[in-house]
Write an enzyme that holds these catalytic residues in place. Structure first.
Site, PDB file in Angstrom:
ATOM      1  N   PRO A  27       0.828  -1.199   0.000  1.00 51.66           N
ATOM      2  CA  PRO A  27       0.000   0.000   0.000  1.00 51.66           C
ATOM      3  C   PRO A  27       0.869   1.257   0.000  1.00 51.66           C
ATOM      4  CG  PRO A  27      -0.672  -1.514   1.749  1.00 51.66           C
ATOM      5  CD  PRO A  27       0.631  -2.007   1.203  1.00 51.66           C
ATOM      6  N   LYS A  28       0.388   2.315  -0.642  1.00 50.46           N
ATOM      7  CA  LYS A  28       1.039   3.629  -0.616  1.00 50.46           C
ATOM      8  C   LYS A  28       0.270   4.484   0.380  1.00 50.46           C
ATOM      9  CE  LYS A  28       3.198   7.449  -1.673  1.00 50.46           C
ATOM     10  NZ  LYS A  28       3.097   8.190  -0.423  1.00 50.46           N
ATOM     11  N   TRP A  29       0.941   4.810   1.488  1.00 43.39           N
ATOM     12  CA  TRP A  29       0.326   5.548   2.591  1.00 43.39           C
ATOM     13  C   TRP A  29       0.437   7.053   2.375  1.00 43.39           C
ATOM     14  CZ3 TRP A  29      -2.131   2.058   5.369  1.00 43.39           C
ATOM     15  CH2 TRP A  29      -1.656   0.756   5.347  1.00 43.39           C
TER      16      TRP A  29
END
Length: 180
Positions: A27-29
């Protein structure tokens, strides 16, 4: 200090969760890219992707480093703040505005930061950056398990399963920006 953090390895966003063979997705936070170093003794460095020293602005992270990480260890991750069940980038920005002393301590109590760790750069003096991602990932998972790392450290999910990656795209309501 006898070693320095390497330049951050950059990732490429993907348009589709359909992963090429041998690839993994994370995931890209919505946060600040941050590298963390625990040197010998009580020396800690938390720096931004651009190299800015953010250590004083996040005293709770520094305390956790000293309590939980072995010396001569380096991590790469995303610094985030949660508020009301979602990532709050504006709170993270406010944390940096209160960089030192009592302001930083008060901000840490109001909006505690978390480091979502996705890579292990160095472990107890061994430089892991020349090793493939799969080896570094296995070592990172072992570090979390063996040291029982707890908040503010969070192990970033990683998958080679396209169905799992597709499911992560539904996390946008919580502040997920996409996949890497």
């Amino acid at each position: 200090m006898t070693w320095t953090l390497s330049q951050p390895m950059l990732t490429a966003p993907v348009a589709s969760p359909e992963l090429p063979p041998g690839s993994a997705a994370e995931p890209k936070w919505d946060g600040y890219r941050a590298q963390l170093a625990r040197y010998a003794g009580a020396q800690v460095l938390l720096r931004s992707r651009q190299g800015t020293d953010m250590t004083a602005a996040f005293p709770e992270v520094r305390s956790a480093v000293l309590a939980q990480l072995p010396e001569d260890t380096g991590l790469d991750g995303e610094l985030v703040v949660w508020e009301s069940g979602r990532l709050a980038f504006e709170r993270l920005q406010q944390r940096l505005a209160r960089r030192r002393g009592a302001g930083a301590l008060a901000a840490a109590q109001t909006w505690p930061a978390h480091l979502v760790v996705f890579d292990l750069l160095r472990l107890e003096g061994a430089d892991l950056t020349p090793h493939p991602y799969s080896e570094r990932r296995a070592a990172l998972e072992d570090l979390f398990e063996q040291r029982a790392l707890a908040a503010p450290f969070t192990l970033c999910p990683s998958t080679t399963d396209p169905a799992t990656a597709r499911a992560w795209l539904e996390w946008t309501a919580a502040g997920l920006e996409g996949l890497l």
